[in-house]
Motif scaffolding. Structure first.
Motif, short mmCIF file in Angstrom:
data_model
loop_
_atom_site.label_atom_id
_atom_site.label_comp_id
_atom_site.label_asym_id
_atom_site.label_seq_id
_atom_site.Cartn_x
_atom_site.Cartn_y
_atom_site.Cartn_z
N SER A 195 37.48 36.73 36.99
CA SER A 195 38.67 35.58 37.63
C SER A 195 37.67 34.62 38.10
N ALA A 196 36.43 34.60 38.56
CA ALA A 196 35.79 33.54 39.34
C ALA A 196 35.57 32.33 38.17
N SER B 222 41.32 37.34 42.98
CA SER B 222 39.74 37.22 43.48
C SER B 222 39.47 38.13 44.57
N GLN C 164 46.04 33.96 42.05
CA GLN C 164 44.67 33.65 41.49
C GLN C 164 43.88 34.11 42.90
N GLU C 165 44.03 33.65 43.99
CA GLU C 165 43.56 34.11 44.98
C GLU C 165 43.57 35.60 45.40
N ARG D 187 32.31 38.44 37.25
CA ARG D 187 33.86 38.38 37.90
C ARG D 187 34.65 37.28 36.73
#
Length: 187
Positions: free
Chosen positions: A178-179, A23, A19-20, A176
Motif C-alpha cells: 500500500s505504501a 495503510s 487508502q489511509e 508494504r
C-alpha cells in the motif's frame, strides 16, 4: 440515494480515506507480526514472496499482490509528478503509472535496460520499477529487529517496510504494498 458518490471530489476523498485505512491496517499487521515473532520464536509467513532488487538491496513482495513482471518499457514523463513517479506507459491497452522503488529509497539513478516493472494487482494499474526480480521465496521466517544488530536498513525510514524476513539468502525487508500504491497518487 445510492451509497456510491457521483461527485469526482467525493470519490477522491473516499479513495484517500480507504487508502489511509489500508495503510493503517498494514501498519497494525506489521506490528502484530513483530509481536508474534517475539512471542513465538520462529514464525513462518504463509505463501510465496517475490524477491526484488533496487538501490543496492533486496526486499520481498507478497506474490499474491503481483499480476505480472515485464521488462522495462519506454516511460512517458508525467508533468508535475513527484520524483518517485518514473512515468506512464500503456499496459495491455490501459494507462499505467510506474513508481521507481529506488527513488522512494532516496537513490536517484537511471535504470538499466535490464530493469523490470512489477505490475501490482489493484483497481488502477501501478507498476513498481526495480533493478531486478531475483526469485520466489516460500514461507520466509519473520524476524524481530535489524539483522545481526547491524545499522538500520535504508527501508526503515521510508515507511515501505512491514517487517524483516529471514530467507535462504539472508534477512530481507518485507515491502508494504500500500505504501507504493499510495505513492503513485503523486503525494
Amino acid at each position: 440515494m445510492s451509497d456510491t458518490p457521483n461527485n469526482p471530489v467525493d470519490a477522491q476523498v473516499r479513495r484517500l480515506t480507504v487508502q489511509e485505512r489500508l495503510s493503517q491496517l498494514e501498519a497494525e499487521q506489521a506490528r502484530l507480526r513483530l509481536e508474534l515473532a517475539s512471542l513465538a520464536g520462529e514464525l513462518r509467513l504463509p505463501g510465496m514472496y517475490l524477491t526484488l532488487e533496487a538501490a543496492g538491496t533486496s526486499a520481498l513482495l507478497p506474490a499474491d499482490a503481483v499480476q505480472e513482471v515485464v521488462r522495462l518499457v519506454e516511460l512517458e514523463p508525467l508533468q508535475g509528478a513527484p520524483p518517485h513517479v518514473a512515468g506512464t506507459f500503456i499496459y495491455r491497452g490501459s494507462p499505467a503509472v510506474a513508481v521507481d522503488l529506488a527513488v522512494l529509497l532516496g537513490v536517484r539513478r537511471l535504470p538499466d535496460l535490464d530493469a523490470h516493472l512489477v505490475i501490482c494487482k489493484g483497481a488502477r494499474t501501478v507498476a513498481v520499477l526495480v533493478d531486478r526480480v531475483k526469485d520466489l521465496v516460500e514461507t520466509p521466517v519473520l524476524v524481530d529487529g535489524t539483522p545481526d544488530g547491524s545499522a538500520p536498513m535504508p527501508w526503515d525510514a521510508t515507511g515501505l517496510m512491514a517487517g524483516l524476513c529471514r530467507t535462504p539468502d539472508g534477512v530481507r525487508p518485507l515491502l508494504r504494498t500500500s505504501a507504493v500504491l499510495v505513492g503513485s497518487e503523486g503525494s
